[in-house]
Design an enzyme around this catalytic site. Structure first.
Site, PDB file in Angstrom:
ATOM      1  N   SER A 107       0.764  -1.141  -0.018  1.00 45.95           N
ATOM      2  CA  SER A 107       0.028   0.072   0.018  1.00 45.95           C
ATOM      3  C   SER A 107       0.770   1.293   0.037  1.00 45.95           C
ATOM      4  CB  SER A 107      -0.906  -0.208   1.168  1.00 45.95           C
ATOM      5  OG  SER A 107      -2.076   0.810   0.915  1.00 45.95           O
TER       6      SER A 107
ATOM      7  N   ASP B  92      -9.450  -5.371  -4.488  1.00 46.46           N
ATOM      8  CA  ASP B  92      -8.974  -4.451  -3.567  1.00 46.46           C
ATOM      9  C   ASP B  92      -9.690  -3.259  -3.535  1.00 46.46           C
ATOM     10  OD1 ASP B  92      -7.284  -2.171  -2.529  1.00 46.46           O
ATOM     11  OD2 ASP B  92      -5.537  -3.577  -3.107  1.00 46.46           O
TER      12      ASP B  92
ATOM     13  N   HIS C 229      -7.280  -5.992  -0.194  1.00 42.02           N
ATOM     14  CA  HIS C 229      -6.224  -4.999  -0.155  1.00 42.02           C
ATOM     15  C   HIS C 229      -5.140  -5.588   0.885  1.00 42.02           C
ATOM     16  CE1 HIS C 229      -3.876  -1.479  -0.257  1.00 42.02           C
ATOM     17  NE2 HIS C 229      -3.787  -1.168   1.215  1.00 42.02           N
TER      18      HIS C 229
END
Length: 276
Positions: free
Chosen positions: A97, A227, A256
């Protein structure tokens, strides 16, 4: 606690496990978490004989809750200082991320010999926010909403995110882990509110296009096609076209936070890339 002190006086906490002469793997966590988000992967690769390192980004976890420097240039500079302090060479840098943005920004600037390979997982590059040059991005109002929720009730916001979209626990039939939700909240609340607020701009508005083009080591890009935090169409699918030596792998139906929900799938793929 193991820490280094950066040039601006910020203390950066880190974990460093395994043989010091083994190949290092450095893990970069997402917003607003900490090095603890990588515990599963660190233990897995420790058993494989690697040296595993993870740090708390400034303003996060056990590092100084900084009021300044909460942007990608400084994040990458902090990583460079950590790599120098620990004399990390031929390292594999893995980022999830926001941590994927940090990896791209650092690896593109790293001293020769420091980095062997890189991995971006559910990562924010090339750029998240919608603009004329990035029409597929998320509207700025999405990130303004993050900021407003953080200011209004950070503790509740940090329950809502992992309970819902982060791990895909809002999907029908999802196997919900209360422990994962609680651990996300625990990590988030350890960090500084000002740093977390500033980091929203850093992960959403930083353009990593030139970083991706500059990376000259093999890079693996992993992304779940469900995601809900970093939509795949405007991240991994674009990033894979910008890197020189990239491999893209898409996981059907994964969320995610797939390193936490599906380490049995992700870890072997990481190992195969590192060994390959």
């Amino acid at each position: 606690m193991s820490t280094i002190t950066t040039r601006d006086g910020t203390e950066i906490y880190y974990k460093d496990w395994g043989p010091k002469d083994a190949q290092p793997i450095v893990f970069h966590h997402g917003w607003p978490l900490s090095a603890d988000d990588w515990d599963n992967q660190m233990l897995f690769f420790l058993e494989q004989g690697y040296r595993v390192i993870a740090h708390d980004r400034r303003g996060h976890g056990r590092s100084t809750p900084t009021a300044t420097g909460n942007e990608m240039d400084t994040y990458a500079a902090d990583v460079a200082e950590l790599a120098t302090a620990l004399d990390l060479r031929n390292a594999v840098h893995i980022g999830h991320s926001t941590g994927g943005g940090e990896v791209a920004h650092y690896v593109a600037r790293a001293e020769p010999g420091r980095v062997a390979k890189a991995v971006l997982i559910g990562a924010v590059p090339p750029v998240m926010v919608k603009s004329e040059t990035n029409p597929g991005g998320l509207p700025i109002e999405v990130f303004d909403g993050f900021r407003a929720a953080l200011v209004a009730n950070r503790a509740q916001f940090y329950i809502d995110v992992p309970t819902g979209p982060f791990y895909g626990f809002n999907r029908a039939g999802a196997k919900v882990s209360q422990g994962a939700i609680d651990n996300w909240w625990r990590q988030g609340m350890m960090g500084g509110a000002k740093a977390h607020y500033d980091c929203i701009k850093a992960f959403s508005e930083t353009d990593f296009t030139e970083d991706l083009k500059a990376i000259d080591v093999p890079i693996l890009i992993l992304h779940g096609d469900d995601d809900q935090i970093v939509p795949i169409a405007d991240s991994a699918l674009l990033a894979a076209k910008l890197v020189k030596h990239g491999t893209l792998k898409i996981y059907e139906g994964l969320p995610h936070g797939m390193c936490t929900t599906h380490p049995d799938i992700i870890n072997p793929d990481l190992l195969a890339f590192i060994k390959g």
